[in-house]
Design an enzyme around this catalytic site. Structure first.
Site, PDB file in Angstrom:
ATOM      1  N   GLY A  59      -5.581  -5.744   6.171  1.00 48.53           N
ATOM      2  CA  GLY A  59      -6.647  -4.766   6.353  1.00 48.53           C
ATOM      3  C   GLY A  59      -7.764  -5.166   7.300  1.00 48.53           C
ATOM      4  O   GLY A  59      -8.317  -4.332   8.023  1.00 48.53           O
ATOM      5  N   THR A  95      -0.798   0.415   6.762  1.00 52.22           N
ATOM      6  CA  THR A  95      -0.558  -0.634   5.776  1.00 52.22           C
ATOM      7  C   THR A  95      -0.465  -1.972   6.502  1.00 52.22           C
ATOM      8  O   THR A  95       0.100  -2.033   7.592  1.00 52.22           O
ATOM      9  CB  THR A  95       0.717  -0.390   4.952  1.00 52.22           C
ATOM     10  OG1 THR A  95       0.962  -1.549   4.144  1.00 52.22           O
ATOM     11  CG2 THR A  95       1.938  -0.113   5.816  1.00 52.22           C
ATOM     12  N   GLY A  96      -1.039  -3.008   5.901  1.00 53.27           N
ATOM     13  CA  GLY A  96      -0.987  -4.319   6.547  1.00 53.27           C
ATOM     14  C   GLY A  96      -2.254  -5.097   6.254  1.00 53.27           C
ATOM     15  O   GLY A  96      -3.006  -4.744   5.343  1.00 53.27           O
ATOM     16  N   GLY A 124     -10.435  -3.545   1.792  1.00 50.46           N
ATOM     17  CA  GLY A 124      -9.597  -3.535   2.991  1.00 50.46           C
ATOM     18  C   GLY A 124      -9.769  -2.264   3.802  1.00 50.46           C
ATOM     19  O   GLY A 124     -10.790  -1.567   3.715  1.00 50.46           O
ATOM     20  N   ASP A 125      -8.778  -1.953   4.593  1.00 47.74           N
ATOM     21  CA  ASP A 125      -8.846  -0.797   5.492  1.00 47.74           C
ATOM     22  C   ASP A 125      -8.534   0.524   4.793  1.00 47.74           C
ATOM     23  O   ASP A 125      -8.965   1.591   5.264  1.00 47.74           O
ATOM     24  CB  ASP A 125      -7.844  -0.970   6.646  1.00 47.74           C
ATOM     25  CG  ASP A 125      -6.411  -1.106   6.131  1.00 47.74           C
ATOM     26  OD1 ASP A 125      -6.186  -1.888   5.191  1.00 47.74           O
ATOM     27  OD2 ASP A 125      -5.517  -0.415   6.658  1.00 47.74           O
ATOM     28  N   THR A 133       0.897  -1.151   0.000  1.00 43.43           N
ATOM     29  CA  THR A 133       0.000   0.000   0.000  1.00 43.43           C
ATOM     30  C   THR A 133       0.928   1.192   0.000  1.00 43.43           C
ATOM     31  O   THR A 133       2.104   1.042   0.312  1.00 43.43           O
ATOM     32  CB  THR A 133      -0.885   0.004   1.277  1.00 43.43           C
ATOM     33  OG1 THR A 133      -1.927  -0.974   1.138  1.00 43.43           O
ATOM     34  CG2 THR A 133      -1.530   1.335   1.566  1.00 43.43           C
TER      35      THR A 133
END
Ligand code: ASP
Length: 329
Positions: free
Chosen positions: A240, A237-238, A216-217, A186
């Site tokens: 989500g 980032t990760g 996602g997030d 991201t």
């Protein structure tokens, strides 16, 4: 002895009590978190990432030093990342289980809590521009799917064929989708501008082999992105799903605002203690209203960098990192 004590006290005061409002402006960027060991161990690939992070910071610096608004800097930096195939956003985005590309992006300004986001878009060249258009041209916050693509086209934003987002690497994955290779990541940018305003933006291709219109997030305000002039600007980032469950970006701002934690304490707590570090893998970048920075991650690495200018200084301070160590580019 007394001299030594005084020196120690002065040094401590220097490090602990640097008044961050002495910072004229600050910019922090990330290009995704994850297992970066392959990149870290490859001098050519890591040089490309360092150079890209350096360029992103320089773009932001040019805009902010000239008195530009945080949103202009965030947009320009994220456009740069989206056009760079190294990153999982715009061109270079990861693919869905069907071998297509579905992108998410969001932006938020701390001065009025205005926000815009798009999710699952397929034909907008730069999704962050569409997120900004949602913020400025509609009464809504989040548009999704074909409706968001149609809105962006009506706004005159550049449209591309869905395969534009492919790179030789992702085309290879599409060919062998069964193979377990993956690209997550991201991109994000948070800024404190000269006017004292905080802005945050995030853009992503999402997670490799995502299905059923998964979102996602990144486009979820409060999860992947948040900005509030009374606290912080945050971009995550990760994985989500975990960032949504823990409302990570808003959670950080709330800890800062209500528990009076520093941005570093709040960010570290969420990333290293609150998130399940086995599953909720990732990191974030944050800057508070006084210009303090946090950039923790619980993965092996995170592409990241920061730049700030102290008032009265001519030079800026700039660092970029991939693994644990940050370097001056
Ligand atoms: N947070 C993004 C998502 O879950 C992916 C990432 O940052 O790696 O869509």
């Amino acid at each position: 002895m007394l001299k030594n004590l005084l020196l120690t006290a002065t040094l401590l005061a220097g490090s602990l009590f640097v008044q961050a409002q002495d910072r004229e402006y600050v910019i922090v960027v990330h290009g995704g978190a994850g297992d970066i060991s392959k990149v870290e161990n490859d001098p050519v690939r890591s040089a490309l990432y360092y150079a890209a992070l350096d360029s992103a910071l320089s773009i932001g610096d040019c805009i902010l030093s000239a008195g530009g608004e945080g949103s202009q800097a965030v947009m320009a930096v994220i456009n740069y990342f989206e056009n760079n195939p190294l990153f999982n956003a715009g061109k270079g985005a990861t693919c869905t289980a069907e071998g297509t590309f579905e992108l998410d992006a969001s932006i938020m300004e701390g001065k009025d809590l205005s926000a815009g986001a798009v999710a699952g878009v397929k034909t907008i060249k730069n999704p962050i521009n569409a997120a900004y258009a949602v913020k400025t041209k509609t009464p809504h916050v989040l548009l999704s799917g074909s409706g968001a693509d149609t809105f962006a086209a009506e706004q005159g934003l550049e449209q591309v064929d869905n395969l534009y987002f492919a790179t030789p690497k992702t085309l290879e994955w599409i060919e062998k989708l069964k193979q377990e290779s993956k690209k997550n990541g991201t991109v994000g940018c948070v800024v404190l501008d000269k006017q004292g305003n905080l802005t945050a933006g995030t853009s992503t291709g999402g997670m490799f082999k995502k299905k059923w219109g998964r979102i996602g997030d990144s486009p979820v305000i409060g999860a992947g992105t948040y900005a509030d002039n009374n606290s912080c600007a945050v971009s995550c980032t990760g994985h989500g799903e975990y960032f949504i469950r823990h409302a990570v970006a808003f959670n950080l701002c709330a800890r800062y605002k209500y528990l009076k934690e520093s941005v570093e304490q709040a960010a570290d707590y969420i990333i290293h203690t609150e998130l399940n570090t086995n599953a909720g893998n990732g990191g974030l970048i944050a800057v508070d209203k006084e210009g303090h920075i946090a950039m923790p991650f619980n993965s092996t690495g995170m592409f990241r960098g920061y730049l700030y200018k102290e008032k009265g200084q001519t030079d800026v301070v700039k660092k970029v990192g991939i693994g644990k160590v940050m370097i001056v580019p």
